[in-house]
Design a protein around this motif. Sequence first.
Motif, PDB file in Angstrom:
ATOM      1  N   THR A  38       8.728  39.776  -8.542  1.00  0.00           N
ATOM      2  CA  THR A  38       9.178  39.090  -7.324  1.00  0.00           C
ATOM      3  C   THR A  38       7.989  38.634  -6.475  1.00  0.00           C
ATOM      4  O   THR A  38       8.049  37.585  -5.839  1.00  0.00           O
ATOM      5  CB  THR A  38      10.129  39.986  -6.503  1.00  0.00           C
ATOM      6  OG1 THR A  38       9.620  41.325  -6.489  1.00  0.00           O
ATOM      7  CG2 THR A  38      11.518  39.980  -7.084  1.00  0.00           C
ATOM      8  N   GLY A  39       6.897  39.406  -6.470  1.00  0.00           N
ATOM      9  CA  GLY A  39       5.709  38.999  -5.716  1.00  0.00           C
ATOM     10  C   GLY A  39       5.152  37.672  -6.242  1.00  0.00           C
ATOM     11  O   GLY A  39       4.788  36.792  -5.463  1.00  0.00           O
TER      12      GLY A  39
ATOM     13  N   ASP B 184       6.045  37.484   6.233  1.00  0.00           N
ATOM     14  CA  ASP B 184       6.203  38.859   5.756  1.00  0.00           C
ATOM     15  C   ASP B 184       5.186  39.178   4.664  1.00  0.00           C
ATOM     16  O   ASP B 184       4.551  40.233   4.676  1.00  0.00           O
ATOM     17  CB  ASP B 184       7.625  39.083   5.205  1.00  0.00           C
ATOM     18  CG  ASP B 184       8.653  39.186   6.325  1.00  0.00           C
ATOM     19  OD1 ASP B 184       8.272  39.609   7.435  1.00  0.00           O
ATOM     20  OD2 ASP B 184       9.823  38.849   6.080  1.00  0.00           O
ATOM     21  N   VAL B 185       5.027  38.279   3.702  1.00  0.00           N
ATOM     22  CA  VAL B 185       4.098  38.529   2.588  1.00  0.00           C
ATOM     23  C   VAL B 185       2.675  38.658   3.129  1.00  0.00           C
ATOM     24  O   VAL B 185       1.939  39.571   2.746  1.00  0.00           O
ATOM     25  CB  VAL B 185       4.195  37.404   1.524  1.00  0.00           C
ATOM     26  CG1 VAL B 185       3.098  37.566   0.478  1.00  0.00           C
ATOM     27  CG2 VAL B 185       5.579  37.414   0.867  1.00  0.00           C
TER      28      VAL B 185
ATOM     29  N   GLY C 193       2.132  41.982   4.673  1.00  0.00           N
ATOM     30  CA  GLY C 193       2.372  43.152   3.827  1.00  0.00           C
ATOM     31  C   GLY C 193       3.705  43.820   4.108  1.00  0.00           C
ATOM     32  O   GLY C 193       3.925  44.965   3.729  1.00  0.00           O
TER      33      GLY C 193
ATOM     34  N   LEU D  23       8.012  43.900   3.811  1.00  0.00           N
ATOM     35  CA  LEU D  23       8.987  43.506   2.797  1.00  0.00           C
ATOM     36  C   LEU D  23       9.770  42.290   3.260  1.00  0.00           C
ATOM     37  O   LEU D  23      10.137  42.173   4.432  1.00  0.00           O
ATOM     38  CB  LEU D  23       9.967  44.652   2.509  1.00  0.00           C
ATOM     39  CG  LEU D  23       9.388  45.887   1.820  1.00  0.00           C
ATOM     40  CD1 LEU D  23      10.509  46.853   1.448  1.00  0.00           C
ATOM     41  CD2 LEU D  23       8.585  45.509   0.577  1.00  0.00           C
TER      42      LEU D  23
ATOM     43  N   VAL E 108      15.489  38.606  -1.601  1.00  0.00           N
ATOM     44  CA  VAL E 108      14.919  39.034  -2.880  1.00  0.00           C
ATOM     45  C   VAL E 108      16.035  39.207  -3.925  1.00  0.00           C
ATOM     46  O   VAL E 108      15.861  38.851  -5.096  1.00  0.00           O
ATOM     47  CB  VAL E 108      14.112  40.332  -2.695  1.00  0.00           C
ATOM     48  CG1 VAL E 108      13.495  40.763  -3.995  1.00  0.00           C
ATOM     49  CG2 VAL E 108      13.022  40.133  -1.660  1.00  0.00           C
TER      50      VAL E 108
ATOM     51  N   GLY F  71       7.739  45.069  -9.185  1.00  0.00           N
ATOM     52  CA  GLY F  71       7.818  44.844  -7.736  1.00  0.00           C
ATOM     53  C   GLY F  71       9.237  44.706  -7.225  1.00  0.00           C
ATOM     54  O   GLY F  71       9.445  44.385  -6.050  1.00  0.00           O
ATOM     55  N   PHE F  72      10.203  44.937  -8.054  1.00  0.00           N
ATOM     56  CA  PHE F  72      11.610  44.936  -7.694  1.00  0.00           C
ATOM     57  C   PHE F  72      12.326  45.970  -8.557  1.00  0.00           C
ATOM     58  O   PHE F  72      12.071  46.006  -9.759  1.00  0.00           O
ATOM     59  CB  PHE F  72      12.237  43.548  -7.924  1.00  0.00           C
ATOM     60  CG  PHE F  72      13.717  43.548  -7.628  1.00  0.00           C
ATOM     61  CD1 PHE F  72      14.187  43.199  -6.376  1.00  0.00           C
ATOM     62  CD2 PHE F  72      14.638  43.934  -8.608  1.00  0.00           C
ATOM     63  CE1 PHE F  72      15.550  43.235  -6.098  1.00  0.00           C
ATOM     64  CE2 PHE F  72      16.000  43.974  -8.332  1.00  0.00           C
ATOM     65  CZ  PHE F  72      16.449  43.627  -7.071  1.00  0.00           C
TER      66      PHE F  72
ATOM     67  N   GLN G 202      18.119  47.331  -2.611  1.00  0.00           N
ATOM     68  CA  GLN G 202      17.825  46.434  -3.748  1.00  0.00           C
ATOM     69  C   GLN G 202      18.235  47.077  -5.071  1.00  0.00           C
ATOM     70  O   GLN G 202      18.738  46.405  -5.974  1.00  0.00           O
ATOM     71  CB  GLN G 202      16.342  46.066  -3.783  1.00  0.00           C
ATOM     72  CG  GLN G 202      15.923  45.152  -2.625  1.00  0.00           C
ATOM     73  CD  GLN G 202      14.440  44.806  -2.650  1.00  0.00           C
ATOM     74  OE1 GLN G 202      13.770  44.941  -3.678  1.00  0.00           O
ATOM     75  NE2 GLN G 202      13.924  44.349  -1.519  1.00  0.00           N
TER      76      GLN G 202
ATOM     77  N   ARG H  57      -6.350  38.081  -3.666  1.00  0.00           N
ATOM     78  CA  ARG H  57      -5.130  37.914  -2.889  1.00  0.00           C
ATOM     79  C   ARG H  57      -5.409  38.201  -1.426  1.00  0.00           C
ATOM     80  O   ARG H  57      -6.074  39.185  -1.102  1.00  0.00           O
ATOM     81  CB  ARG H  57      -4.063  38.888  -3.402  1.00  0.00           C
ATOM     82  CG  ARG H  57      -3.164  38.287  -4.435  1.00  0.00           C
ATOM     83  CD  ARG H  57      -2.266  39.297  -5.066  1.00  0.00           C
ATOM     84  NE  ARG H  57      -1.394  40.011  -4.130  1.00  0.00           N
ATOM     85  CZ  ARG H  57      -0.417  40.824  -4.515  1.00  0.00           C
ATOM     86  NH1 ARG H  57      -0.187  41.003  -5.806  1.00  0.00           N
ATOM     87  NH2 ARG H  57       0.330  41.435  -3.642  1.00  0.00           N
TER      88      ARG H  57
ATOM     89  N   ASP I 285      -3.483  39.375   0.739  1.00  0.00           N
ATOM     90  CA  ASP I 285      -2.919  40.659   1.195  1.00  0.00           C
ATOM     91  C   ASP I 285      -3.593  41.855   0.526  1.00  0.00           C
ATOM     92  O   ASP I 285      -3.148  42.985   0.667  1.00  0.00           O
ATOM     93  CB  ASP I 285      -1.389  40.703   1.033  1.00  0.00           C
ATOM     94  CG  ASP I 285      -0.926  40.548  -0.404  1.00  0.00           C
ATOM     95  OD1 ASP I 285      -1.759  40.205  -1.277  1.00  0.00           O
ATOM     96  OD2 ASP I 285       0.274  40.780  -0.668  1.00  0.00           O
TER      97      ASP I 285
ATOM     98  N   ARG J  68       0.779  47.901   3.394  1.00  0.00           N
ATOM     99  CA  ARG J  68       1.602  47.867   2.179  1.00  0.00           C
ATOM    100  C   ARG J  68       1.845  49.276   1.632  1.00  0.00           C
ATOM    101  O   ARG J  68       2.927  49.578   1.137  1.00  0.00           O
ATOM    102  CB  ARG J  68       0.935  46.970   1.120  1.00  0.00           C
ATOM    103  CG  ARG J  68       1.034  45.484   1.484  1.00  0.00           C
ATOM    104  CD  ARG J  68       0.055  44.639   0.700  1.00  0.00           C
ATOM    105  NE  ARG J  68       0.318  44.635  -0.720  1.00  0.00           N
ATOM    106  CZ  ARG J  68      -0.609  44.377  -1.650  1.00  0.00           C
ATOM    107  NH1 ARG J  68      -1.865  44.135  -1.293  1.00  0.00           N
ATOM    108  NH2 ARG J  68      -0.292  44.386  -2.908  1.00  0.00           N
TER     109      ARG J  68
HETATM  110  P1  AMP Z   1       3.585  42.327  -4.967  1.00  0.00           P
HETATM  111  O1  AMP Z   1       2.939  41.192  -5.691  1.00  0.00           O
HETATM  112  O2  AMP Z   1       4.663  42.992  -5.763  1.00  0.00           O
HETATM  113  O3  AMP Z   1       2.592  43.291  -4.380  1.00  0.00           O
HETATM  114  O4  AMP Z   1       4.349  41.664  -3.703  1.00  0.00           O
HETATM  115  C1  AMP Z   1       3.638  40.952  -2.711  1.00  0.00           C
HETATM  116  C2  AMP Z   1       4.480  40.848  -1.452  1.00  0.00           C
HETATM  117  O5  AMP Z   1       5.693  40.105  -1.728  1.00  0.00           O
HETATM  118  C3  AMP Z   1       4.971  42.165  -0.872  1.00  0.00           C
HETATM  119  O6  AMP Z   1       3.987  42.792  -0.046  1.00  0.00           O
HETATM  120  C4  AMP Z   1       6.204  41.718  -0.093  1.00  0.00           C
HETATM  121  O7  AMP Z   1       5.832  41.076   1.107  1.00  0.00           O
HETATM  122  C5  AMP Z   1       6.795  40.657  -1.018  1.00  0.00           C
HETATM  123  N1  AMP Z   1       7.725  41.245  -2.018  1.00  0.00           N
HETATM  124  C6  AMP Z   1       7.569  41.282  -3.370  1.00  0.00           C
HETATM  125  N2  AMP Z   1       8.598  41.879  -3.982  1.00  0.00           N
HETATM  126  C7  AMP Z   1       9.451  42.253  -2.985  1.00  0.00           C
HETATM  127  C8  AMP Z   1      10.690  42.938  -2.957  1.00  0.00           C
HETATM  128  N3  AMP Z   1      11.286  43.386  -4.086  1.00  0.00           N
HETATM  129  N4  AMP Z   1      11.282  43.140  -1.749  1.00  0.00           N
HETATM  130  C9  AMP Z   1      10.711  42.698  -0.600  1.00  0.00           C
HETATM  131  N5  AMP Z   1       9.532  42.069  -0.551  1.00  0.00           N
HETATM  132  C10 AMP Z   1       8.896  41.832  -1.730  1.00  0.00           C
END
Ligand code: AMP
Length: 215
Positions: free
Chosen positions: A31-32, A52-53, A56, A58, A64, A85-86, A92, A158, A160, A169
């Motif tokens: 999902t990220g 939000d991203v 850091g 959600l 999502v 990431g999900f 969820q 990245r 973040d 995060r």
């Molecule tokens: P990641 O690449 O999985 O570290 O995700 C990067 C960012 O995307 C996270 O810090 C959130 O802001 C957002 N994100 C990714 N997956 C989700 C999820 N399942 N639920 C909520 N926010 C998400």
Amino acid sequence: MRVVLLGPPGSGKGTHGKRLAASLGVPLIATGDILREAIAEGTRLGQAAQEDVKAGRLVADATVLGIIETRLAQKDAANGFVLDGFPRTTAQADGLAALLGNQRVDRVVNLVVPAETVVRRLNDRWLCPGCGAIYNTATLPPKAEGVCDVCGSRLVQRADDRPETVRARLEVYERETAPLVVYYERLGALRNVDASGSPDQVYEGVQRALGKVAA
Ligand code: AMP
């Protein structure tokens, strides 16, 4: 096979998810990655998720879950998937169970790694914007500095992954996502894997957790 990879940012979900999905012949759904792509393209989803991203935090569960519903409906996910990431909240996870109906998540692989290792790894993490390959300057460096081995693109970090956002995060992970360990333990699907070793050592653990011979 339907697999969920659980673990804090920097635990190796992306690195091992890619390898695992390829070996199982199922798509990796991160999902990220989907959100970052939407942000880069400036779509409505991207604009809604951007703040939000960046901070850091959600993104809203409903947003999502919508992404996942659309993605799981695609043909290539019919025989299984690896989720990276999900889910990130119990809401969820409930939503995923509802989407799957009488199918189930077969395995949840929980990548266990200390916070200080995560902070170091994220600081050393570089990504290829061209093909999505992931590098670590300490443990998995590219052959030529700053250049992707696979497609030759310039590697980027990245936004973040900056230390102050990483702390946010990790807090979000502890508060919102760590409860999923107990959630999936109760369902008998969870396997813990020590994710503090080298990429090959961790991947072996992942393979064992899935009951497969290391590939
Ligand atoms: P990641 O690449 O999985 O570290 O995700 C990067 C960012 O995307 C996270 O810090 C959130 O802001 C957002 N994100 C990714 N997956 C989700 C999820 N399942 N639920 C909520 N926010 C998400």
